[in-house]
Structure formats: structure tokens, C-alpha cells
Motif scaffolding. Sequence first.
Motif, PDB file in Angstrom:
ATOM      1  N   GLY A 204       0.985  -1.422  -0.061  1.00 54.50           N
ATOM      2  CA  GLY A 204       0.039  -0.192  -0.077  1.00 54.50           C
ATOM      3  C   GLY A 204       0.762   1.277  -0.150  1.00 54.50           C
ATOM      4  O   GLY A 204       2.079   1.174  -0.232  1.00 54.50           O
ATOM      5  N   GLY A 205       0.241   2.379   0.179  1.00 53.95           N
ATOM      6  CA  GLY A 205       0.885   3.767   0.357  1.00 53.95           C
ATOM      7  C   GLY A 205       0.430   4.576   1.241  1.00 53.95           C
ATOM      8  O   GLY A 205       0.063   4.038   2.486  1.00 53.95           O
ATOM      9  N   GLN A 206       0.967   5.829   1.465  1.00 50.54           N
ATOM     10  CA  GLN A 206       0.620   6.814   2.713  1.00 50.54           C
ATOM     11  C   GLN A 206      -0.685   7.087   2.855  1.00 50.54           C
ATOM     12  O   GLN A 206      -0.804   7.293   4.098  1.00 50.54           O
ATOM     13  N   ALA A 207      -1.378   6.794   1.961  1.00 49.98           N
ATOM     14  CA  ALA A 207      -3.243   7.100   2.183  1.00 49.98           C
ATOM     15  C   ALA A 207      -3.889   6.062   3.005  1.00 49.98           C
ATOM     16  O   ALA A 207      -4.881   6.355   3.408  1.00 49.98           O
ATOM     17  N   GLN A 208      -3.220   5.092   3.723  1.00 43.14           N
ATOM     18  CA  GLN A 208      -3.965   3.978   4.447  1.00 43.14           C
ATOM     19  C   GLN A 208      -2.997   3.543   5.610  1.00 43.14           C
ATOM     20  O   GLN A 208      -1.768   3.696   5.509  1.00 43.14           O
ATOM     21  N   TYR A 209      -3.750   3.009   6.451  1.00 41.71           N
ATOM     22  CA  TYR A 209      -2.986   2.133   7.525  1.00 41.71           C
ATOM     23  C   TYR A 209      -2.906   0.824   6.931  1.00 41.71           C
ATOM     24  O   TYR A 209      -3.469   0.282   6.395  1.00 41.71           O
ATOM     25  N   ILE A 210      -1.744   0.230   7.351  1.00 40.01           N
ATOM     26  CA  ILE A 210      -1.228  -0.974   6.590  1.00 40.01           C
ATOM     27  C   ILE A 210      -1.465  -2.179   7.415  1.00 40.01           C
ATOM     28  O   ILE A 210      -1.194  -2.081   8.641  1.00 40.01           O
ATOM     29  N   GLU A 211      -1.993  -3.215   6.879  1.00 40.97           N
ATOM     30  CA  GLU A 211      -2.029  -4.488   7.661  1.00 40.97           C
ATOM     31  C   GLU A 211      -1.042  -5.069   8.148  1.00 40.97           C
ATOM     32  O   GLU A 211       0.343  -4.757   7.713  1.00 40.97           O
ATOM     33  N   THR A 212      -0.740  -5.789   9.284  1.00 38.84           N
ATOM     34  CA  THR A 212       0.406  -6.362   9.770  1.00 38.84           C
ATOM     35  C   THR A 212       0.187  -7.774  10.444  1.00 38.84           C
ATOM     36  O   THR A 212      -1.057  -8.225  10.697  1.00 38.84           O
ATOM     37  N   PRO A 213       1.023  -8.590  10.035  1.00 37.22           N
ATOM     38  CA  PRO A 213       0.831 -10.090  10.244  1.00 37.22           C
ATOM     39  C   PRO A 213       0.856 -10.608  11.849  1.00 37.22           C
ATOM     40  O   PRO A 213       0.936 -11.666  12.024  1.00 37.22           O
ATOM     41  N   VAL A 214       0.998  -9.442  12.565  1.00 35.65           N
ATOM     42  CA  VAL A 214       1.531  -9.840  14.021  1.00 35.65           C
ATOM     43  C   VAL A 214      -0.020  -9.543  14.749  1.00 35.65           C
ATOM     44  O   VAL A 214      -0.472  -8.325  14.623  1.00 35.65           O
ATOM     45  N   SER A 215      -0.269 -10.127  15.498  1.00 31.28           N
ATOM     46  CA  SER A 215      -1.515  -9.978  16.435  1.00 31.28           C
ATOM     47  C   SER A 215      -1.560  -8.808  17.344  1.00 31.28           C
ATOM     48  O   SER A 215      -0.214  -8.741  17.957  1.00 31.28           O
ATOM     49  N   THR A 216      -2.396  -8.015  17.319  1.00 29.97           N
ATOM     50  CA  THR A 216      -2.353  -6.748  18.262  1.00 29.97           C
ATOM     51  C   THR A 216      -3.395  -6.965  19.352  1.00 29.97           C
ATOM     52  O   THR A 216      -3.364  -5.915  20.064  1.00 29.97           O
ATOM     53  N   ASP A 217      -3.623  -8.033  19.671  1.00 29.55           N
ATOM     54  CA  ASP A 217      -4.891  -8.286  20.751  1.00 29.55           C
ATOM     55  C   ASP A 217      -4.238  -9.660  21.652  1.00 29.55           C
ATOM     56  O   ASP A 217      -4.554 -10.470  21.392  1.00 29.55           O
ATOM     57  N   PRO A 218      -3.567  -9.081  22.756  1.00 36.00           N
ATOM     58  CA  PRO A 218      -2.951 -10.027  23.600  1.00 36.00           C
ATOM     59  C   PRO A 218      -3.985 -11.101  24.262  1.00 36.00           C
ATOM     60  O   PRO A 218      -3.541 -11.873  24.675  1.00 36.00           O
ATOM     61  N   GLY A 219      -5.109 -10.465  24.361  1.00 33.86           N
ATOM     62  CA  GLY A 219      -6.262 -11.046  24.809  1.00 33.86           C
ATOM     63  C   GLY A 219      -6.789 -12.403  24.151  1.00 33.86           C
ATOM     64  O   GLY A 219      -7.551 -13.020  24.627  1.00 33.86           O
ATOM     65  N   ASP A 220      -6.612 -12.361  22.815  1.00 34.32           N
ATOM     66  CA  ASP A 220      -7.137 -13.348  21.691  1.00 34.32           C
ATOM     67  C   ASP A 220      -6.165 -13.980  21.020  1.00 34.32           C
ATOM     68  O   ASP A 220      -5.632 -13.350  20.212  1.00 34.32           O
ATOM     69  N   ASP A 221      -5.303 -14.939  21.464  1.00 34.16           N
ATOM     70  CA  ASP A 221      -4.206 -15.599  20.672  1.00 34.16           C
ATOM     71  C   ASP A 221      -4.920 -16.468  19.628  1.00 34.16           C
ATOM     72  O   ASP A 221      -3.854 -17.239  18.819  1.00 34.16           O
ATOM     73  N   ARG A 222      -6.166 -16.690  19.690  1.00 32.40           N
ATOM     74  CA  ARG A 222      -6.637 -17.589  18.774  1.00 32.40           C
ATOM     75  C   ARG A 222      -6.315 -17.330  17.080  1.00 32.40           C
ATOM     76  O   ARG A 222      -6.100 -18.069  16.235  1.00 32.40           O
ATOM     77  N   ILE A 223      -6.464 -15.952  17.050  1.00 29.85           N
ATOM     78  CA  ILE A 223      -6.092 -15.413  15.725  1.00 29.85           C
ATOM     79  C   ILE A 223      -4.607 -15.496  15.310  1.00 29.85           C
ATOM     80  O   ILE A 223      -4.173 -16.051  14.171  1.00 29.85           O
ATOM     81  N   ALA A 224      -3.777 -15.051  16.279  1.00 29.58           N
ATOM     82  CA  ALA A 224      -2.499 -15.476  16.074  1.00 29.58           C
ATOM     83  C   ALA A 224      -1.919 -16.880  15.791  1.00 29.58           C
ATOM     84  O   ALA A 224      -1.090 -17.174  14.829  1.00 29.58           O
ATOM     85  N   ARG A 225      -2.617 -17.860  16.489  1.00 31.90           N
ATOM     86  CA  ARG A 225      -2.538 -19.147  16.128  1.00 31.90           C
ATOM     87  C   ARG A 225      -2.773 -19.765  14.910  1.00 31.90           C
ATOM     88  O   ARG A 225      -1.989 -20.392  14.266  1.00 31.90           O
ATOM     89  N   SER A 226      -3.612 -19.166  14.673  1.00 27.15           N
ATOM     90  CA  SER A 226      -4.009 -19.517  12.933  1.00 27.15           C
ATOM     91  C   SER A 226      -3.424 -18.818  12.013  1.00 27.15           C
ATOM     92  O   SER A 226      -3.150 -19.653  10.930  1.00 27.15           O
TER      93      SER A 226
END
Length: 336
Positions: A204-226
Amino acid sequence: MPRSATSARPRQTVSVLAYDGMSAFETGIVTEVFGLTWPDVEADGYELTICAEHPGPIPMKGGATLRTPHGLEAFAAADTVIVPSVSEVAADTSPGVIAALRSAHRRGARVVSICSGAFALAAAGLLDGRRATTHWVYAERLGKMFPRVLVDPGPLYVADGTVFTSAGCAAGLDLCLHLVRLDFGAATANAVARRLVVPAHRDGGQAQYIETPVSTDPGDDRIARSMRWALEHLAERIDVDALAARAHMSPRSYLRHFSRTTGTSPIRWLIAQRVQASLPLLETTDTTVEAIAAAVGFESAVTYRHHFGRAMRTSPSAYRRAFEQQQGAARAPAAR
């Protein structure tokens, strides 16, 4: 099949310009990437020198002082020279800095700017006729002050020959990791990014927030595990149902949680990871594009080329050629 190992080469040198009133953040980016040792990375790293037009104490924002004995001669002598912003975009770049930048460029050194550092490169004439970027706040002014520069305010960074420009301060980190990727390959860049806890490559570019492959919700590790499971099984057919099953969620719930956690969709994230996984194969093997596409999980080479082009702004074959050329240049650093 793997290519033969390259011959040993001397450590590349990197210089970064310090100036009165500078922010520690941008210089810190350069120091983190090029100035630290990498004990867990199979690469020798770089030799970094912080330089100033007038060696000695350099007042920084916030009242701190940086001191360096290295001047513009040392700055211009490096294999890669970096201008991490300018103190004022409307001010004239000093003749000394302009001369140093031109000298480095004539030798074949890589010349790099972060954020408004593009104004210094433009003042030296190094951006004339080249595509370049800077922070979107300054893009219009850069184009008006230097009409021969092909200003593109969209990308996080732009490479045009041996001249590299990046957008805002944080985009300088994206560009620094890109340079590591050019020098040592995707595996090393990924390892450095992991040490810094940042994405190795942002789409992407400057005009958007970019996705990251690291889970940002430490309370829900299920997404990170998947996500970890998906990274270990990229060659397999993976859809939302399979990911949701790994997270023990319904597909609808999984989509909602995934979007909240990463800021993107599972499929978009998966495509980005497959493109990234293909880079080491392009860099270190002679495997065909068709075989690489299958190895990282794309249904066809056509699909792979499409998504690779969108993410990397080039084709897999062109990327491979450019990497081989860069490696050849790296084995013969700019003359000092």
C-alpha cells in the motif's frame, strides 16, 4: 535448485547526516537497521558512521546533544549515504551538503532520503527526471520547488536507479529494510524486521493504514495461532473456513476478529504472506516462476504474477534480475 554461494565481500559502509535541530527518531531508524550487530542473522551487517557538516556537538530536538567527529568527507565516502530529513524545507541546502551528495552519486553510491530529506537530494539535482516521493505534506511543495522531479506522493518509498526516497519518518524504516533485502535477501530482511518487531514489507501507500501479520490483541491468541499455522502451510489450499476451524470459531466470527486484530481480511493477509515467502526462492534458487507459485500456494503462475505485481510493483522475473544485478554491484562497492 539453489544457486552457488557468493564469494565473501567486505562489509558495506553507510553514512547518515546529522544536523542542528534534528529529530532523534529518523537517525535512530538508521542506527537500528544499519548500526547494530545481528547475532541471530546470517549476515555481516554494515559499518555505520554518523556525520555532520560541521563535526562536533549537534543540538537535537528536546535539548539533547549529539556529538560526532565525522564530517562531509566521511559522509560522501560511504557506499550508502542517507539524509534523514532537512531542518526546513524552504531553506537552501548548504553548498557543502550538495557537493557531498553529488560526489557520492558520481562514485556510484546509493543516495537515500527519509521524509523531507528529498529536498536536499533535489537541491543537488539528483532527482531531476527521476520518480521520487516524500511525506505527503511536502509533496506538492517539492514539485513546485523542483519541477524536474517526478513527485509521486503515494508510495511509502521509491527506488529509481541508485537514488532512493521515502515518505514520512516511519516509511524510512520500510526503505531501510528494503535496502537490507537488496543487499542480503528477503530472509535476512525478515530476520532484522523480526528483531525490530515490525513488518518486513508493507503493502500500500501513504494514504492508508497498513495491515500487519502480528496479532495486536494479546487477549485473543486464537487469531495469532491460526496465522502461525497458515504461515507453516502456505503451499496448501487455505480458505477462511480452514482458518476459522484452527481458531475454533465460526467463519463469521473469525472474519470479525481477524479484521479487528489485523486491520485487513484473511485473504488479503494470506496473499501478502505468499508473495513474501516467494522472495527468497526468487533470490536464492533458479526455480521457475510456475514452481514458485505452486510452492507458496498460488493456484497458478498467472495469479501469482498478478498479486506479485500489485505488491512489489514489478514482475517476479524482473525482481529476480534486479536482485542478481544488485548482488553483483554489492560485491564491488563504490570506489572510495
